[in-house]
Design a protein around this motif. Structure first.
Motif, mmCIF file in Angstrom:
data_model
loop_
_atom_site.group_PDB
_atom_site.id
_atom_site.type_symbol
_atom_site.label_atom_id
_atom_site.label_comp_id
_atom_site.label_asym_id
_atom_site.label_seq_id
_atom_site.Cartn_x
_atom_site.Cartn_y
_atom_site.Cartn_z
ATOM 1 N N GLU A 73 -37.577 43.448 28.058
ATOM 2 C CA GLU A 73 -37.134 42.655 29.200
ATOM 3 C C GLU A 73 -36.068 43.417 29.979
ATOM 4 O O GLU A 73 -35.102 43.907 29.406
ATOM 5 C CB GLU A 73 -36.551 41.320 28.718
ATOM 6 C CG GLU A 73 -37.578 40.404 28.081
ATOM 7 C CD GLU A 73 -38.576 39.868 29.084
ATOM 8 O OE1 GLU A 73 -38.170 39.560 30.225
ATOM 9 O OE2 GLU A 73 -39.761 39.753 28.733
ATOM 10 N N ASN A 74 -36.262 43.500 31.305
ATOM 11 C CA ASN A 74 -35.316 44.183 32.157
ATOM 12 C C ASN A 74 -35.561 43.732 33.589
ATOM 13 O O ASN A 74 -36.691 43.406 33.950
ATOM 14 C CB ASN A 74 -35.498 45.703 32.042
ATOM 15 C CG ASN A 74 -34.344 46.476 32.631
ATOM 16 O OD1 ASN A 74 -33.870 46.186 33.719
ATOM 17 N ND2 ASN A 74 -33.895 47.465 31.894
ATOM 18 N N ARG A 75 -34.515 43.720 34.408
ATOM 19 C CA ARG A 75 -34.681 43.355 35.822
ATOM 20 C C ARG A 75 -35.439 44.419 36.600
ATOM 21 O O ARG A 75 -36.015 44.151 37.640
ATOM 22 C CB ARG A 75 -33.311 43.162 36.484
ATOM 23 C CG ARG A 75 -32.675 41.833 36.156
ATOM 24 C CD ARG A 75 -31.454 41.573 37.024
ATOM 25 N NE ARG A 75 -31.826 41.570 38.436
ATOM 26 C CZ ARG A 75 -31.066 42.083 39.402
ATOM 27 N NH1 ARG A 75 -29.925 42.640 39.136
ATOM 28 N NH2 ARG A 75 -31.458 42.039 40.654
ATOM 29 N N ARG A 76 -35.416 45.640 36.111
ATOM 30 C CA ARG A 76 -36.088 46.733 36.807
ATOM 31 C C ARG A 76 -37.519 46.866 36.288
ATOM 32 O O ARG A 76 -37.726 47.075 35.105
ATOM 33 C CB ARG A 76 -35.345 48.036 36.577
ATOM 34 C CG ARG A 76 -33.991 48.073 37.208
ATOM 35 C CD ARG A 76 -33.261 49.335 36.780
ATOM 36 N NE ARG A 76 -31.970 49.449 37.381
ATOM 37 C CZ ARG A 76 -30.858 48.944 36.871
ATOM 38 N NH1 ARG A 76 -30.889 48.292 35.727
ATOM 39 N NH2 ARG A 76 -29.714 49.089 37.494
ATOM 40 N N PHE A 89 -36.719 45.269 41.696
ATOM 41 C CA PHE A 89 -35.766 44.458 40.962
ATOM 42 C C PHE A 89 -36.215 43.000 40.978
ATOM 43 O O PHE A 89 -36.542 42.455 42.031
ATOM 44 C CB PHE A 89 -34.374 44.541 41.592
ATOM 45 C CG PHE A 89 -33.669 45.829 41.302
ATOM 46 C CD1 PHE A 89 -32.823 45.931 40.218
ATOM 47 C CD2 PHE A 89 -33.865 46.936 42.104
ATOM 48 C CE1 PHE A 89 -32.175 47.122 39.947
ATOM 49 C CE2 PHE A 89 -33.218 48.121 41.842
ATOM 50 C CZ PHE A 89 -32.368 48.210 40.756
ATOM 51 N N PRO A 91 -35.296 39.030 40.750
ATOM 52 C CA PRO A 91 -34.086 38.308 41.176
ATOM 53 C C PRO A 91 -33.273 37.834 39.965
ATOM 54 O O PRO A 91 -33.798 37.619 38.876
ATOM 55 C CB PRO A 91 -34.649 37.130 41.954
ATOM 56 C CG PRO A 91 -36.053 36.988 41.515
ATOM 57 C CD PRO A 91 -36.516 38.339 41.056
ATOM 58 N N ASP A 92 -31.947 37.676 40.188
ATOM 59 C CA ASP A 92 -31.093 37.103 39.143
ATOM 60 C C ASP A 92 -31.509 35.673 38.881
ATOM 61 O O ASP A 92 -31.886 34.942 39.790
ATOM 62 C CB ASP A 92 -29.619 37.106 39.583
ATOM 63 C CG ASP A 92 -29.000 38.468 39.483
ATOM 64 O OD1 ASP A 92 -29.423 39.246 38.610
ATOM 65 O OD2 ASP A 92 -28.077 38.751 40.284
ATOM 66 N N ILE A 93 -31.418 35.279 37.619
ATOM 67 C CA ILE A 93 -31.804 33.897 37.261
ATOM 68 C C ILE A 93 -30.554 33.050 37.164
ATOM 69 O O ILE A 93 -29.522 33.409 36.785
ATOM 70 C CB ILE A 93 -32.572 33.867 35.942
ATOM 71 C CG1 ILE A 93 -33.868 34.631 36.130
ATOM 72 C CG2 ILE A 93 -32.837 32.455 35.484
ATOM 73 C CD1 ILE A 93 -34.704 34.779 34.879
#
Length: 93
Positions: A73-76, A89, A91-93
């Motif tokens: 798991e990673n935002r990228r 990227f 989005p922030d959760i």
């Protein structure tokens, strides 16, 4: 050239990678291996990563001069556009 960056990985995996690669910084490994050995290392990462994440980059005869895979798991996340791999990227959760 093969470069691996691990985050939040179990010590067992880090020790396993240190057998084949040089750990130049905490969680950053470098080496130069054949495709067959690289695939074996990738299998070890995939099996031993648990809740961590990793990116593996290696030299490749393409437009960019390298290719890469991400695990965990990673935002990228990798996204291919016009034959070139880029990073997108989430989005922030």
């Amino acid at each position: 050239m093969l470069v691996i960056v691990l985050e939040n990985s179990p010590p067992r995996l880090r020790g396993r990678l240190a057998v084949w690669l040089l750990e130049v910084r905490a969680g950053v490994y470098v080496g130069d291996y054949s495709v067959k050995v690289r695939e074996m290392i990738l299998e070890n990462i995939e099996e031993g990563l648990e809740d961590g994440n990793a990116v593996v980059a290696w030299s490749c005869p393409n437009e960019q001069g390298f290719d890469f895979l991400t695990f965990g798991e990673n935002r990228r996340i990798p996204k291919e556009m016009d034959g070139v791999k880029l990073i997108s990227f989430l989005p922030d959760i």
